[in-house]
Scaffold this motif. Structure first.
Motif, short mmCIF file in Angstrom:
data_model
loop_
_atom_site.label_atom_id
_atom_site.label_comp_id
_atom_site.label_asym_id
_atom_site.label_seq_id
_atom_site.Cartn_x
_atom_site.Cartn_y
_atom_site.Cartn_z
N PRO A 32 23.89 18.19 21.93
CA PRO A 32 22.86 19.21 22.15
C PRO A 32 21.58 18.91 21.38
O PRO A 32 21.63 18.36 20.27
CB PRO A 32 23.51 20.49 21.64
N GLU A 33 20.46 19.24 21.98
CA GLU A 33 19.17 19.10 21.31
C GLU A 33 18.92 20.25 20.34
O GLU A 33 18.15 20.11 19.40
CB GLU A 33 18.02 19.05 22.33
N LEU A 34 19.56 21.38 20.59
CA LEU A 34 19.32 22.57 19.78
C LEU A 34 20.66 23.17 19.35
O LEU A 34 21.46 23.56 20.19
CB LEU A 34 18.52 23.59 20.60
N GLU B 201 15.23 36.04 21.55
CA GLU B 201 14.81 35.04 20.56
C GLU B 201 15.13 33.63 21.05
O GLU B 201 14.31 32.72 20.94
CB GLU B 201 15.50 35.29 19.22
N LEU B 202 16.32 33.45 21.60
CA LEU B 202 16.71 32.13 22.11
C LEU B 202 15.84 31.72 23.29
O LEU B 202 15.41 30.57 23.37
CB LEU B 202 18.19 32.12 22.49
N VAL B 203 15.55 32.64 24.19
CA VAL B 203 14.69 32.33 25.35
C VAL B 203 13.30 31.94 24.86
O VAL B 203 12.72 30.97 25.36
CB VAL B 203 14.65 33.50 26.34
N ARG B 204 12.76 32.66 23.87
CA ARG B 204 11.45 32.30 23.32
C ARG B 204 11.49 30.90 22.71
O ARG B 204 10.56 30.11 22.88
CB ARG B 204 11.01 33.32 22.26
N ARG B 205 12.55 30.60 22.01
CA ARG B 205 12.69 29.27 21.39
C ARG B 205 12.73 28.18 22.45
O ARG B 205 12.11 27.14 22.32
CB ARG B 205 13.96 29.26 20.54
N LEU B 206 13.47 28.42 23.52
CA LEU B 206 13.59 27.43 24.58
C LEU B 206 12.32 27.30 25.41
O LEU B 206 12.06 26.24 25.98
CB LEU B 206 14.78 27.76 25.48
N ALA B 207 11.51 28.36 25.46
CA ALA B 207 10.26 28.32 26.23
C ALA B 207 9.30 27.28 25.66
O ALA B 207 8.48 26.72 26.38
CB ALA B 207 9.61 29.69 26.25
N SER B 208 9.41 27.00 24.37
CA SER B 208 8.53 26.02 23.75
C SER B 208 9.07 24.59 23.89
O SER B 208 8.40 23.64 23.51
CB SER B 208 8.32 26.35 22.27
N ALA C 53 16.98 21.15 27.85
CA ALA C 53 17.51 21.22 26.48
C ALA C 53 18.95 21.69 26.53
O ALA C 53 19.26 22.72 27.12
CB ALA C 53 16.68 22.18 25.64
N ALA C 54 19.84 20.92 25.94
CA ALA C 54 21.23 21.34 25.79
C ALA C 54 21.32 22.14 24.50
O ALA C 54 20.80 21.73 23.46
CB ALA C 54 22.15 20.12 25.73
N VAL C 55 21.97 23.30 24.57
CA VAL C 55 22.04 24.21 23.42
C VAL C 55 23.50 24.40 23.03
O VAL C 55 24.35 24.68 23.87
CB VAL C 55 21.43 25.59 23.77
N TRP C 56 23.79 24.25 21.74
CA TRP C 56 25.12 24.51 21.20
C TRP C 56 25.11 25.90 20.60
O TRP C 56 24.35 26.18 19.68
CB TRP C 56 25.48 23.46 20.16
N LEU C 57 25.96 26.80 21.12
CA LEU C 57 26.02 28.17 20.62
C LEU C 57 27.14 28.36 19.61
O LEU C 57 27.12 29.32 18.85
CB LEU C 57 26.20 29.15 21.79
N GLY C 58 28.13 27.50 19.61
CA GLY C 58 29.26 27.66 18.70
C GLY C 58 30.00 28.94 19.00
O GLY C 58 30.09 29.39 20.14
N THR D 160 30.52 20.50 32.79
CA THR D 160 31.83 20.50 33.42
C THR D 160 32.55 19.21 33.03
O THR D 160 32.01 18.38 32.32
CB THR D 160 31.73 20.59 34.95
N GLU D 161 33.72 19.04 33.54
CA GLU D 161 34.49 17.84 33.23
C GLU D 161 33.80 16.56 33.71
O GLU D 161 33.99 15.50 33.16
CB GLU D 161 35.88 17.93 33.86
N THR D 162 33.00 16.65 34.76
CA THR D 162 32.44 15.45 35.35
C THR D 162 30.94 15.30 35.13
O THR D 162 30.38 14.28 35.44
CB THR D 162 32.71 15.42 36.87
N GLY D 163 30.28 16.30 34.62
CA GLY D 163 28.84 16.20 34.40
C GLY D 163 28.21 17.56 34.33
O GLY D 163 28.88 18.56 34.19
N LEU D 164 26.92 17.59 34.43
CA LEU D 164 26.19 18.86 34.40
C LEU D 164 26.24 19.54 35.75
O LEU D 164 26.01 18.91 36.76
CB LEU D 164 24.72 18.62 34.01
N ARG D 165 26.52 20.82 35.75
CA ARG D 165 26.46 21.73 36.89
C ARG D 165 27.40 22.83 36.68
O ARG D 165 28.38 22.99 36.30
CB ARG D 165 26.72 21.08 38.23
#
Length: 105
Positions: A40-42, A57-64, A69-74, A100-105
């Protein structure tokens, strides 16, 4: 250990892995073992995503962010927080794709 617990619970396994701070050698070993490593980038695992305020807050952060951007939420996210985030992201014109198991989507 995680895959063993997942198998006991669902009779399924995952090939996704997130290796925090493992370095290039650990990533290579995981890839050679057949895992798709998430990078993840973030990293937002230290921030709560439990309500609409956290989601905004997260949407505002991603807007910039420029580009995808891949986000890790833990484990700091709850169901209401995720719902609020997905709604806010959609309203802002964002697209959320799940790994997913095979890629993004």
């Amino acid at each position: 250990a995680g895959n063993a617990a997942l198998f006991r619970a669902t009779c399924g396994k995952t090939r996704l892995a997130y290796i925090r701070g493992g370095g290039a050698q650990s990533l290579q070993a995981a890839r050679e073992a057949g895992f798709r490593c998430l990078q993840p980038e973030l990293d937002r695992s230290g921030h709560d995503l439990r309500n609409a305020a956290g989601a905004q807050e997260l949407v505002r952060r991603l807007a910039s962010w420029r580009g995808d951007a891949a986000v890790w939420l833990g484990d700091a996210a709850s169901s209401p927080g995720l719902r609020a985030f997905l709604s806010a992201a959609k309203e802002a014109g964002g697209v959320c794709a799940a790994y997913t198991e095979t890629g993004l989507r």
